[in-house]
Design an enzyme around this catalytic site. Structure first.
Site, PDB file in Angstrom:
ATOM      1  CG  ASP A  13     -13.351   9.418 -63.167  1.00 27.44           C
ATOM      2  OD1 ASP A  13     -14.535   9.728 -63.334  1.00 27.44           O
ATOM      3  OD2 ASP A  13     -12.716   8.682 -63.938  1.00 27.44           O
ATOM      4  CD  GLU A  14      -9.792  15.195 -62.680  1.00 32.88           C
ATOM      5  OE1 GLU A  14     -11.034  15.310 -62.844  1.00 32.88           O
ATOM      6  OE2 GLU A  14      -8.996  15.112 -63.630  1.00 32.88           O
ATOM      7  CE  LYS A  16     -14.450  17.065 -64.095  1.00 31.79           C
ATOM      8  NZ  LYS A  16     -13.643  15.839 -64.033  1.00 31.79           N
ATOM      9  CB  ALA A  39     -19.610  13.427 -67.301  1.00 28.42           C
ATOM     10  N   GLY A  40     -19.446  11.179 -65.196  1.00 33.00           N
ATOM     11  CA  GLY A  40     -20.089  10.558 -64.042  1.00 33.00           C
ATOM     12  C   GLY A  40     -19.750  11.363 -62.812  1.00 33.00           C
ATOM     13  CG  HIS A  41     -20.131  15.068 -62.464  1.00 29.14           C
ATOM     14  ND1 HIS A  41     -20.647  16.047 -63.257  1.00 29.14           N
ATOM     15  CD2 HIS A  41     -18.856  14.907 -62.863  1.00 29.14           C
ATOM     16  CE1 HIS A  41     -19.721  16.468 -64.106  1.00 29.14           C
ATOM     17  NE2 HIS A  41     -18.617  15.782 -63.884  1.00 29.14           N
ATOM     18  CD  GLN A 222     -15.936  13.937 -70.452  1.00 32.06           C
ATOM     19  OE1 GLN A 222     -16.101  14.960 -71.088  1.00 32.06           O
ATOM     20  NE2 GLN A 222     -16.939  13.243 -69.995  1.00 32.06           N
ATOM     21  CB  THR A 237     -13.388  12.517 -74.288  1.00 37.74           C
ATOM     22  OG1 THR A 237     -14.769  12.388 -74.655  1.00 37.74           O
ATOM     23  CG2 THR A 237     -13.063  13.948 -73.861  1.00 37.74           C
ATOM     24  N   PRO A 302     -13.331  -0.839 -63.038  1.00 43.88           N
ATOM     25  CG  PRO A 302     -12.128  -2.804 -62.651  1.00 43.88           C
ATOM     26  CD  PRO A 302     -13.259  -2.242 -63.443  1.00 43.88           C
TER      27      PRO A 302
HETATM   28  P1  IMP Z   1     -15.645   8.651 -74.660  1.00 44.60           P
HETATM   29  O1  IMP Z   1     -15.652  10.011 -74.071  1.00 44.60           O
HETATM   30  O2  IMP Z   1     -16.803   7.803 -74.215  1.00 44.60           O
HETATM   31  O3  IMP Z   1     -15.492   8.673 -76.148  1.00 44.60           O
HETATM   32  O4  IMP Z   1     -14.345   7.883 -74.106  1.00 44.60           O
HETATM   33  C1  IMP Z   1     -13.030   8.263 -74.456  1.00 44.60           C
HETATM   34  C2  IMP Z   1     -12.078   8.124 -73.293  1.00 44.60           C
HETATM   35  O5  IMP Z   1     -12.408   9.060 -72.284  1.00 44.60           O
HETATM   36  C3  IMP Z   1     -12.128   6.757 -72.592  1.00 44.60           C
HETATM   37  O6  IMP Z   1     -10.846   6.426 -72.132  1.00 44.60           O
HETATM   38  C4  IMP Z   1     -13.061   6.988 -71.429  1.00 44.60           C
HETATM   39  O7  IMP Z   1     -12.839   6.072 -70.380  1.00 44.60           O
HETATM   40  C5  IMP Z   1     -12.649   8.392 -71.050  1.00 44.60           C
HETATM   41  N1  IMP Z   1     -13.708   9.139 -70.351  1.00 44.60           N
HETATM   42  C6  IMP Z   1     -14.799   9.701 -70.882  1.00 44.60           C
HETATM   43  N2  IMP Z   1     -15.518  10.327 -69.943  1.00 44.60           N
HETATM   44  C7  IMP Z   1     -14.866  10.186 -68.787  1.00 44.60           C
HETATM   45  C8  IMP Z   1     -15.093  10.661 -67.458  1.00 44.60           C
HETATM   46  O8  IMP Z   1     -16.064  11.370 -67.153  1.00 44.60           O
HETATM   47  N3  IMP Z   1     -14.160  10.285 -66.527  1.00 44.60           N
HETATM   48  C9  IMP Z   1     -13.058   9.563 -66.851  1.00 44.60           C
HETATM   49  N4  IMP Z   1     -12.804   9.117 -68.074  1.00 44.60           N
HETATM   50  C10 IMP Z   1     -13.695   9.423 -69.044  1.00 44.60           C
END
Ligand code: IMP
Length: 426
Positions: A13-14, A16, A39-41, A222, A237, A302
């Site tokens: 969440d920087e 990117k 991911a969420g971009h 990530q 992750t 949040p």
């Molecule tokens: P997973 O990737 O869904 O298995 O989650 C593992 C950890 O990575 C958790 O703490 C998630 O909140 C974090 N995480 C996974 N994807 C992202 C991302 O794109 N941004 C921020 N945190 C992430």
């Protein structure tokens, strides 16, 4: 040869997405090499907000190829949904390619992730998108790859084999309902014809492009502190979101990587569980969350907020070999009287400037801060570094000096155009 990698240096969440979108302007090819729809971009183009989870942000530039690489775990239903949204917005999706080696993130992976998270005593706080279970199956060598969709009878057999075991796990270990095999197969039967044309061998295609001097952009999801090996394990992750992940996840030799851009947010955030040394569990943290709109793009959670932790960014530089830093969201800090930057961890009376591997130790660490005066002026329209308030320049220069990497670009607002270009990213 030109190959650029964009990676997150903190907990994701920087920002990117926006940076990739800017760099992709000159790219002939954009490649995702790890992760999945966790991911969420968020990218804002012409005032229109696009939220992408699985597709690289570079997909918005329709001229070049957009590749989902072998290191990704790709949920085909999410892929089609995102493509549909882009098409509704009048964008082309003809340039999207999925590697034949990419693993299919199956419906049972999502279900398993949800059951595991609900049952766990020490929760990871995953996105529940099935990422961990899909990678676990990959490394246990019973994952299903995209090329296996070509022969549907074979695919059905693979699903049958896997679901037999998964349903035992769901019913006997988690006391949950089994999954319906017929429904899974029927759902795949419906989407298969749309997926098949996108499946291609990509490794030789990517390497050929680099060898021919084309601009190839590798887009990380990530970030370093969520890396399976070097992050805050187990609160991480299941992939390698570092420049090393490119070599594995896209099939490109380390010597072919030219530029590694580390995206650094001007403060820290994290979602999910795990230690966070500079966390502000007070009104300052809430202030940053409100001003920075720090809510997860994937889960809406949040985000936990805190001061910039340069011990973490230096760790990211060591692992990634950063050639450039892009500093994001510095405008969010406008209005604060003072800013803190963490330059060391005090653990049991000792000062460290590296990230310990034992999370119990990290949890005990007290941040050693350097304090900077804040600034009050609106900086979102500024186009040259020298026009920024002096306090803001000092903050940026300190980051550059401490990490030892030039801050080549400063993002001062959410739109594609709100950037200060300090040095060309080659
Ligand atoms: P997973 O990737 O869904 O298995 O989650 C593992 C950890 O990575 C958790 O703490 C998630 O909140 C974090 N995480 C996974 N994807 C992202 C991302 O794109 N941004 C921020 N945190 C992430």
């Amino acid at each position: 040869m030109s190959s650029q990698v964009v990676v997150g240096t903190q907990w994701g969440d920087e920002g990117k997405g926006k940076i990739v979108d800017v760099l992709a302007e000159n790219a002939d090819m954009v490649v995702r090499f790890q992760g999945g729809d966790n991911a969420g971009h968020t990218v804002i183009v012409d005032g229109k907000k696009h939220v992408l989870h699985l597709l690289p942000s570079g997909v918005l530039h329709e001229e070049g190829a957009c590749i989902i690489g072998p290191g990704v775990v790709c949920n085909p239903f999410v892929l089609l949904e995102e493509m549909e949204k882009l098409k509704e917005g009048g964008m082309s999706t003809d340039h999207i390619i999925v590697s034949d080696r990419t693993h299919i993130l199956m419906p049972y992976h999502c279900y398993q992730d949800q059951l595991e998270e609900s049952a766990a005593v020490n929760k990871i706080g995953t996105t529940k998108k099935g990422i961990g279970p899909c990678y676990a199956d990959k490394y246990a060598r019973h994952g299903i790859r995209y090329h296996e969709l070509k022969d549907f009878e074979h695919f059905k057999e693979r699903v049958h084999e896997n679901l037999k075991l998964k349903n035992k796990l769901f019913t006997e270990v988690y006391n949950a309902e089994p999954m319906d095999e017929e429904k899974i197969i029927a759902d795949f039967e419906q989407i298969r014809s749309r997926i098949l044309p996108m499946i291609k061998e990509t490794t030789s295609v990517i390497n050929k492009a680099i060898d021919e001097g084309k601009n190839v952009l590798f887009e990380g999801a990530q970030a370093c502190m969520l890396d399976i090996n070097y992050g805050t394990y187990p609160y991480v992750t299941s992939s390698s979101p570092t420049s090393a992940g490119v070599t594995e996840g896209a099939g490109v030799a380390p010597s072919k990587i030219q530029t590694v851009v580390g995206v650094v947010k001007a403060y820290s955030t994290r979602v999910g569980e795990g230690p966070f040394v500079t966390e502000l569990e007070n009104e300052k943290g809430e202030w940053i969350r409100d001003h920075g709109f720090e809510f997860g793009a994937t889960t809406g959670r949040p985000r936990r907020c805190g001061w910039l932790d340069l011990v973490v960014v230096k760790h990211a530089h060591m692992l990634n070999g950063l050639t450039d830093i892009v500093l994001t969201k510095i405008d969010v800090l406008t209005g604060l009287d003072e800013l803190n930057v963490c330059i060391g961890y005090e653990i049991d009376g000792q000062i460290l400037d590296i990230v310990p591997s034992d999370q119990e130790e990290v949890a005990r660490a007290k941040p050693v801060y350097k304090v900077f005066p804040g600034w009050k002026e609106d900086i979102t329209k500024i186009e040259r570094k020298e026009d920024l308030p002096k306090e803001c320049i000092d903050y940026i220069d300190f980051i550059e000096e401490y990490v030892g990497v030039p801050v080549s670009m400063i993002s001062v607002g959410p739109d594609r155009v709100n950037n200060i270009y300090v040095k060309e990213i080659k």
